[in-house]
Design an enzyme around this catalytic site. Structure first.
Site, PDB file in Angstrom:
ATOM      1  N   ALA A 103      -1.198 -10.890 -24.738  1.00  0.00           N
ATOM      2  CA  ALA A 103      -0.453  -9.684 -24.070  1.00  0.00           C
ATOM      3  C   ALA A 103      -1.111  -8.243 -24.427  1.00  0.00           C
ATOM      4  CB  ALA A 103       0.877  -9.851 -25.226  1.00  0.00           C
ATOM      5  N   SER A 104      -0.752  -7.503 -23.571  1.00  0.00           N
ATOM      6  CA  SER A 104      -1.129  -6.096 -23.595  1.00  0.00           C
ATOM      7  C   SER A 104      -2.796  -6.113 -23.470  1.00  0.00           C
ATOM      8  CB  SER A 104      -0.917  -5.278 -24.912  1.00  0.00           C
ATOM      9  OG  SER A 104      -1.114  -3.968 -24.865  1.00  0.00           O
TER      10      SER A 104
END
Length: 145
Positions: A103-104
């Site tokens: 994620a991110s």
């Protein structure tokens, strides 16, 4: 290499020129500098360490492709960008293999790969996927007339 040395094989062994695939482990929160391990068993991914590993794999003529194994909730935007830029500079095929979470920044560095593979249960996506963001709106209601 350590295992080959323990088994008595030298660098001039017959398998040294065989085609290989490099696996670069991009595990933990992303930060600038060198990767680190904590006493509690956790690790953090340092951009310098990952960039150097990618460069080493890119220079090795026996390595035909690179697997970037990503298991990271993200972290530093600058460090993530340094890793992503290195993936763009490499001419060899890069395959991102997402672990439990990408994620991110973990998602971002994966975007530099030629192919991406994720498990059905992989938590992945852009900013806010793991931590989430709370959006509150103040409302003021007027009495009906």
């Amino acid at each position: 290499k350590l295992f080959q040395s323990m088994m008595g094989e030298g660098r001039s062994g017959s398998g040294d020129s065989a085609p290989k695939i490099a696996v670069v482990y991009a595990v933990g929160p992303i930060m600038s500098g060198k990767s680190q391990s904590s006493l509690m068993g956790g690790t953090s991914m340092g951009s310098t360490t990952i960039v150097e590993a990618l460069q080493e794999a890119a220079k090795d003529e026996t390595i035909k492709a690179i697997v970037l194994r990503v298991d990271s909730p993200g972290g530093s935007a600058l460090a993530s960008d340094l890793i992503w830029r290195q993936t763009q500079a490499i001419e060899k095929p890069i395959i991102a293999s997402m672990g439990d979470v990408a994620a991110s920044g973990g998602y971002y560095i994966s975007m530099g790969a030629d192919r991406i593979f994720a498990e059905p249960g992989t938590v992945t996506g852009s900013i806010g996927v793991v931590g989430g963001k709370l959006a509150m709106k103040a409302s003021c209601s007027r009495p009906a007339r």
